[in-house]
Write an enzyme that holds these catalytic residues in place. Structure first.
Site, PDB file in Angstrom:
ATOM      1  N   TYR A 104     -10.407 -20.554 -11.507  1.00 39.05           N
ATOM      2  CA  TYR A 104     -11.213 -20.919 -10.336  1.00 39.05           C
ATOM      3  C   TYR A 104     -12.078 -19.731  -9.938  1.00 39.05           C
ATOM      4  CZ  TYR A 104     -12.097 -23.173  -5.738  1.00 39.05           C
ATOM      5  OH  TYR A 104     -12.665 -23.758  -4.626  1.00 39.05           O
ATOM      6  N   CYS A 105     -13.399 -19.938  -9.852  1.00 36.44           N
ATOM      7  CA  CYS A 105     -14.341 -18.910  -9.383  1.00 36.44           C
ATOM      8  C   CYS A 105     -14.197 -17.650 -10.235  1.00 36.44           C
ATOM      9  CB  CYS A 105     -14.121 -18.659  -7.898  1.00 36.44           C
ATOM     10  SG  CYS A 105     -15.385 -17.634  -7.116  1.00 36.44           S
ATOM     11  N   ILE A 106     -13.968 -16.496  -9.618  1.00 38.11           N
ATOM     12  CA  ILE A 106     -13.849 -15.260 -10.379  1.00 38.11           C
ATOM     13  C   ILE A 106     -12.619 -15.284 -11.300  1.00 38.11           C
ATOM     14  CG2 ILE A 106     -12.615 -14.085  -8.523  1.00 38.11           C
ATOM     15  CD1 ILE A 106     -13.914 -11.521  -9.303  1.00 38.11           C
ATOM     16  N   PHE A 123     -13.188 -24.166 -12.575  1.00 35.38           N
ATOM     17  CA  PHE A 123     -13.647 -24.657 -11.279  1.00 35.38           C
ATOM     18  C   PHE A 123     -14.686 -23.667 -10.732  1.00 35.38           C
ATOM     19  CE2 PHE A 123      -9.193 -26.568 -10.104  1.00 35.38           C
ATOM     20  CZ  PHE A 123      -9.330 -27.506 -11.109  1.00 35.38           C
TER      21      PHE A 123
END
Length: 611
Positions: A343-345, A371
């Site tokens: 997710y993200c980073i 994500f």
């Protein structure tokens, strides 16, 4: 007396009845309180300045001087453009005066300019009254003129300078909105009269509290911080911590089905904020829902770092995060291969890790889902306004002087600035001018629950990804290997969100084209959070899918052939992943394998507070 029980209710309606005159005695008494509290506020603020180590002081930490110098040079070089813009502004003012005069004479008149869709600053009915409507429209005309003028004149500037100019000009314009001042906000004026100024007394008390909590800096409350607690009414999905080290705890969740897919599911959340965005409430918890679909779910819960983790690197997060989790999952379940979500980073870290694993022939991750995650940062969105070499140098010096980490509040402030009207100024009006306490909201509590950043890891991430784009361009080196995302051949599910300003959809799409294996690309409605956290039972938003075998060169070409579907994309992802997760086996409980539970989920790391 302060009314701390006064909340902003979602259903409150703006009053339109004629406002009674204030009680002179009560109003005068409250103004005396305002004066006294104002003096205390100024005294407290001044007494705190210089009492803490503020780190190295740089005259231009945001590196804005060059950008505005370039703008002034462009202005001087195009006097006709400036003259034309001035004439346009005066023409708009003239039209506005005529409209206002017509309204005051009792005639119907269409507004010269209206707020943009979704602008909540002027929702109170008082803004439709003649005087305040004129104030509102004067501001909107001027604000749009400023933004358009800067945009028209800065077209010859360097892209980085142009982005900074437009971003910080908008910050200035937003700050000057008449909604942010007592005498030009009809809702605040009405509240002041109706409460005999009690709202201003409460507002100053709120400001003093936020100044105290921020240790000399204003830490604006976005929600009722006493209404939530992780483990009490947030992050409630049952499970156990089955492994931990200096950087993370690994949570295994208790199954709710008799059988589960053989292949476990590992979730790697971002360390910029806390994992329980995926487990806020039972009604919208992705983790709870994934467990109910028959997956054995493991989640990394990152530590909230301080000086003890100052020297942890991006590579350490890979080794002590993802690789350590893979080793622990094999001990806990006996399964060597897993499915993974980043997710993200956390997805950026997962891509880098998969590239290294591909180079080494390590196949422990059989498929991956992302994500709102970027691996190509060429079009990385609004956050890049905070990232250039001088700003990173300044940030490094600040982190070193603070013990080797970046305080979470500084990261939170940067994110809030991206949506300043919603995440800063709306709370200034509510908390300080109207004197109300913010409404309890789980998402904003999570948003306020900030995390720190270790010095070495954070500087590496900013330079390697945002500044140099080395992961996408094959120049990043981890574990002694030069990483090549194209060597990742496993199946990929790539989630993006149409209105994401943190990981823009076009940027995510660029990254999707880097992988060497099959990619199912999907666009969800809404933004960085709501586009991901969209439980099927909510029946909200929509998503777009295309069955093309090979991703077209551009996102626009992909979207042109995509089909829109109503509701959540989670069901499509489940259909995709279930086919890749092996046969069903008896459900595994935390502790069934070789790892004994350490403590109950959500664990202790997630409860650590940032700076």
């Amino acid at each position: 007396m302060s009314d701390k029980g006064h909340k902003t209710g979602a259903g409150e309606k703006a009053g339109t009845a004629e406002t009674p005159l204030p009680d002179p005695t009560a109003f005068a008494a409250n103004m005396m309180k305002v004066s006294a509290r104002s003096q205390r506020l100024i005294s407290d603020f001044l007494s705190r300045q210089g009492t803490e180590d503020q780190g190295p002081q740089i005259p231009d930490p945001m590196n804005l001087a060059q950008a505005f110098t370039s703008l002034m040079t462009a202005v001087a070089a195009h006097p006709q453009k400036v003259a034309d813009a001035q004439m346009s502004l005066w023409a708009n003012y003239l039209d506005l005066w005529q409209t206002a005069a017509s309204r005051m004479a009792g005639n119907e008149a269409a507004p010269k300019v209206a707020p943009e869709r979704g602008d909540k600053r002027f929702k109170d009915a008082g803004w439709n009254e003649a005087v305040f409507d004129f104030i509102k429209q004067s501001y909107l005309v001027t604000a749009r003129w400023i933004m358009e003028t800067v945009h028209d004149i800065d077209t010859e500037l360097e892209p980085k300078d142009r982005q900074k100019l437009e971003f910080y000009t908008k910050q200035f314009v937003d700050a000057l909105s008449p909604s942010n001042f007592v005498m030009t906000n009809p809702e605040v004026l009405r509240a002041t009269v109706e409460s005999n100024g009690e709202n201003l007394v409460r507002g100053l008390e709120n400001l003093l509290e936020d100044l105290e909590r921020g240790k000399g800096k204003i830490a604006i409350r976005q929600t009722d911080l006493d209404a939530f607690e992780v483990g009490r009414n947030l992050a409630l999905t049952p499970g156990k911590v089955i492994y931990q080290n200096d950087l993370m705890q690994l949570l295994q969740y208790t199954p709710t089905t008799e059988t589960v897919y053989r292949q476990p599911l590992l979730i790697i959340p971002p360390w910029i904020n806390k994992f329980y965005i995926l487990d806020l409430q039972p009604k919208n918890s992705f983790i709870k829902w994934a467990v109910a679909q028959g997956y054995t779910v493991f989640v990394v819960s990152w530590v909230n770092p301080d000086e003890r983790q100052a020297d942890k690197t991006f590579e350490d997060y890979m080794k002590e995060g993802i690789f350590a989790a893979l080793d622990a999952i094999e001990k806990a379940t006996g399964e060597r291969q897993v499915s993974a979500i980043g997710y993200c980073i956390g997805g950026t870290l997962l891509t880098a890790t998969l590239s290294l694993m591909a180079a080494r022939g390590d196949d422990r991750i059989a498929n991956a889902t992302f994500f709102a995650s970027q691996s190509d940062f060429k079009e990385a969105g609004e956050l890049t306004v905070f990232i250039d070499e001088p700003q990173i140098d300044h940030l490094e010096e600040q982190m070193k002087s603070r013990g080797g980490y970046l305080e979470g509040s500084k990261m939170a402030n940067a994110f809030n600035m991206l949506r300043s009207n919603d995440l800063i100024w709306s709370f200034v009006v509510n908390n300080y001018l109207l004197g109300k306490d913010p409404f309890p909201f789980d998402l904003l509590y999570w948003n306020s629950d900030s995390t720190n950043m270790p010095y070495r890891m954070h500087a590496f991430y900013l330079r390697e990804c945002y500044l140099k784009n080395n992961l996408a361009e094959g120049r990043m080196v981890l574990g002694g290997e030069k990483l090549d995302v194209g060597k990742i051949k496993i199946p990929i599910y790539m989630q993006s969100s149409k209105e994401d300003h943190i990981a823009p959809v076009k940027s995510v799409y660029r990254g999707a084209k880097l992988y060497g294996g099959p990619v199912r690309f999907m666009v969800a409605g809404s933004g960085h959070i709501a586009g991901v956290i969209n439980h099927p039972d909510a029946n909200k938003y929509q998503h777009w899918l295309s069955e093309v075998r090979k991703l077209p060169p551009t996102f626009e070409q992909w979207f042109e052939k995509a089909t829109e579907y109503p509701g959540s994309w989670w069901l499509d992802w489940d259909k995709w992943l279930s086919r890749k997760s092996g046969p069903k086996v008896p459900a595994r409980k935390p502790g069934d394998g070789k790892l004994a539970p350490i403590e109950d989920a959500p664990g202790s790391y997630v409860k650590m507070k940032g700076g």
